[in-house]
Design a protein around this motif. Structure first.
Motif, PDB file in Angstrom:
ATOM      1  N   GLY A 197       0.801  -1.216   0.000  1.00  0.00           N
ATOM      2  CA  GLY A 197       0.000   0.000   0.000  1.00  0.00           C
ATOM      3  C   GLY A 197       0.828   1.257   0.000  1.00  0.00           C
ATOM      4  O   GLY A 197       0.369   2.309  -0.454  1.00  0.00           O
ATOM      5  N   ASP A 198       2.038   1.184   0.537  1.00  0.00           N
ATOM      6  CA  ASP A 198       2.964   2.316   0.472  1.00  0.00           C
ATOM      7  C   ASP A 198       3.600   2.338  -0.914  1.00  0.00           C
ATOM      8  O   ASP A 198       3.680   1.318  -1.600  1.00  0.00           O
ATOM      9  CB  ASP A 198       4.045   2.202   1.548  1.00  0.00           C
ATOM     10  N   GLU A 199       4.080   3.517  -1.302  1.00  0.00           N
ATOM     11  CA  GLU A 199       4.664   3.649  -2.639  1.00  0.00           C
ATOM     12  C   GLU A 199       5.950   4.470  -2.597  1.00  0.00           C
ATOM     13  O   GLU A 199       6.071   5.402  -1.792  1.00  0.00           O
ATOM     14  CB  GLU A 199       3.678   4.355  -3.575  1.00  0.00           C
ATOM     15  N   ILE A 200       6.877   4.137  -3.459  1.00  0.00           N
ATOM     16  CA  ILE A 200       8.005   5.027  -3.726  1.00  0.00           C
ATOM     17  C   ILE A 200       7.438   6.298  -4.340  1.00  0.00           C
ATOM     18  O   ILE A 200       6.551   6.244  -5.188  1.00  0.00           O
ATOM     19  CB  ILE A 200       9.014   4.345  -4.654  1.00  0.00           C
ATOM     20  N   HIS A 201       7.914   7.453  -3.907  1.00  0.00           N
ATOM     21  CA  HIS A 201       7.196   8.704  -4.167  1.00  0.00           C
ATOM     22  C   HIS A 201       6.967   8.987  -5.641  1.00  0.00           C
ATOM     23  O   HIS A 201       5.849   9.271  -6.070  1.00  0.00           O
ATOM     24  CB  HIS A 201       7.924   9.880  -3.523  1.00  0.00           C
ATOM     25  N   ASP A 202       8.017   8.900  -6.467  1.00  0.00           N
ATOM     26  CA  ASP A 202       7.840   9.115  -7.909  1.00  0.00           C
ATOM     27  C   ASP A 202       8.942   8.374  -8.655  1.00  0.00           C
ATOM     28  O   ASP A 202       9.784   7.699  -8.051  1.00  0.00           O
ATOM     29  CB  ASP A 202       7.813  10.611  -8.267  1.00  0.00           C
ATOM     30  N   ALA A 203       8.945   8.513  -9.969  1.00  0.00           N
ATOM     31  CA  ALA A 203       9.832   7.706 -10.810  1.00  0.00           C
ATOM     32  C   ALA A 203      11.294   8.136 -10.751  1.00  0.00           C
ATOM     33  O   ALA A 203      12.155   7.463 -11.325  1.00  0.00           O
ATOM     34  CB  ALA A 203       9.348   7.739 -12.257  1.00  0.00           C
ATOM     35  N   THR A 204      11.602   9.231 -10.065  1.00  0.00           N
ATOM     36  CA  THR A 204      12.996   9.687  -9.927  1.00  0.00           C
ATOM     37  C   THR A 204      13.591   9.360  -8.565  1.00  0.00           C
ATOM     38  O   THR A 204      14.779   9.577  -8.344  1.00  0.00           O
ATOM     39  CB  THR A 204      13.088  11.207 -10.153  1.00  0.00           C
ATOM     40  N   THR A 205      12.776   8.853  -7.660  1.00  0.00           N
ATOM     41  CA  THR A 205      13.201   8.731  -6.261  1.00  0.00           C
ATOM     42  C   THR A 205      14.378   7.781  -6.082  1.00  0.00           C
ATOM     43  O   THR A 205      15.362   8.103  -5.403  1.00  0.00           O
ATOM     44  CB  THR A 205      12.017   8.272  -5.392  1.00  0.00           C
ATOM     45  N   VAL A 206      14.302   6.590  -6.653  1.00  0.00           N
ATOM     46  CA  VAL A 206      15.372   5.613  -6.462  1.00  0.00           C
ATOM     47  C   VAL A 206      16.680   6.119  -7.063  1.00  0.00           C
ATOM     48  O   VAL A 206      17.750   5.995  -6.444  1.00  0.00           O
ATOM     49  CB  VAL A 206      14.973   4.246  -7.055  1.00  0.00           C
ATOM     50  N   ALA A 207      16.630   6.701  -8.238  1.00  0.00           N
ATOM     51  CA  ALA A 207      17.845   7.245  -8.863  1.00  0.00           C
ATOM     52  C   ALA A 207      18.450   8.338  -7.984  1.00  0.00           C
ATOM     53  O   ALA A 207      19.683   8.387  -7.798  1.00  0.00           O
ATOM     54  CB  ALA A 207      17.532   7.796 -10.251  1.00  0.00           C
ATOM     55  N   ASN A 208      17.620   9.203  -7.442  1.00  0.00           N
ATOM     56  CA  ASN A 208      18.127  10.261  -6.557  1.00  0.00           C
ATOM     57  C   ASN A 208      18.742   9.680  -5.297  1.00  0.00           C
ATOM     58  O   ASN A 208      19.782  10.153  -4.815  1.00  0.00           O
ATOM     59  CB  ASN A 208      16.990  11.222  -6.192  1.00  0.00           C
ATOM     60  N   LEU A 209      18.108   8.648  -4.751  1.00  0.00           N
ATOM     61  CA  LEU A 209      18.632   8.015  -3.545  1.00  0.00           C
ATOM     62  C   LEU A 209      19.965   7.322  -3.816  1.00  0.00           C
ATOM     63  O   LEU A 209      20.924   7.474  -3.038  1.00  0.00           O
ATOM     64  CB  LEU A 209      17.615   7.011  -3.010  1.00  0.00           C
TER      65      LEU A 209
END
Length: 249
Positions: A90-102
């Motif tokens: 039910g939780d989500e990674i915020h947007d499609a750039t989040t993992v790359a930024n992290l």
């Protein structure tokens, strides 16, 4: 060895799991990220969803457990990444750039802990506001374990820790995530606030469903780290803060 292990714990989660998985897929994580699903022997269509997206899942298990935090312990034990990040059904990674930024932060600014604000959403995915604005919990940009004396400053979906320092979760305590974060913070030498949002947090979890027990368990956790007398006084302050916050709104 991946840099990051993202762990999703599930139990009868067919209503919400797909949005979690799709948020991961949108980030195109690549080989630096592994994705684990730890299921508690679901009886609904959860495992059908797991099999549907199996090509995007590094490893999954489904077996009876002792509850949420027992499953999260299993996830930590199976993880092989340098860092662990819990993103439950039910939780989500915020947007499609989040993992790359992290991952960029991990490579260029190595730390023991990374954290950020979280965007609250309801069951339909409608945004309700940032946690630091819609709750009395302000978010310090220089977090220490002592900042947790009046409750959880960072939800665990917005808290990423180096795997080598994470403790086991307190299995029979509904506020075990607070204890886990405090112990992580105590063990950490470098703690970095991220200026981007890590997650969308689905409101109405276990601690809300069993609110009275969660509050009692929170007291146990805080008393363990800050002492009983200090925790009693801080709970008076927590009530006063809640009243002020409600009137201000």
């Amino acid at each position: 060895m991946p840099l990051l292990s993202i762990i999703t714990v599930t139990y009868n989660a067919e209503r919400f799991l797909e949005r979690t998985i799709q948020s991961l897929i949108a980030n195109q994580p690549g080989d630096e990220v592994e994705y684990l699903i730890i299921d508690g022997n679901s009886k609904d269509g959860t495992l059908d969803l797991v099999r549907k997206y199996e090509n995007h899942i590094s490893r999954w298990i489904s077996e009876p457990d002792r509850g949420l935090y027992d499953a999260m312990n299993k996830g930590q034990q199976l993880a092989t990444g340098d860092y662990v990040w819990f993103m439950n059904a039910g939780d989500e990674i915020h947007d499609a750039t989040t993992v790359a930024n992290l991952l960029h932060q991990i490579r260029t600014n190595p730390a023991d802990i990374y954290y950020s604000d979280a965007l609250f959403v309801d069951e339909t995915g409608k945004p309700l506001g940032l946690r630091s604005r819609v709750t009395p919990h302000t978010l310090p940009h220089h977090l220490t374990w002592r900042d947790m004396a009046m409750g959880m400053k960072v939800c665990h979906q917005a808290f990423i820790a180096r795997r080598s320092l994470v403790p086991d979760f307190w299995v029979d305590n509904l506020s075990a995530d607070i204890d886990w974060e405090i112990r992580c913070l105590k063990a950490a030498r470098t703690i970095v606030w991220l200026d981007f949002i890590l997650c969308k947090y689905l409101t109405g979890g276990l601690s809300v469903q069993r609110h009275r027990q969660s509050l009692a368990d929170r007291f146990k956790v805080l008393a363990t780290h800050f002492g009983t007398a200090t925790t009693l006084w801080n709970h008076v302050r927590i009530v006063e803060r809640a009243v002020r916050f409600r009137f201000a709104k």
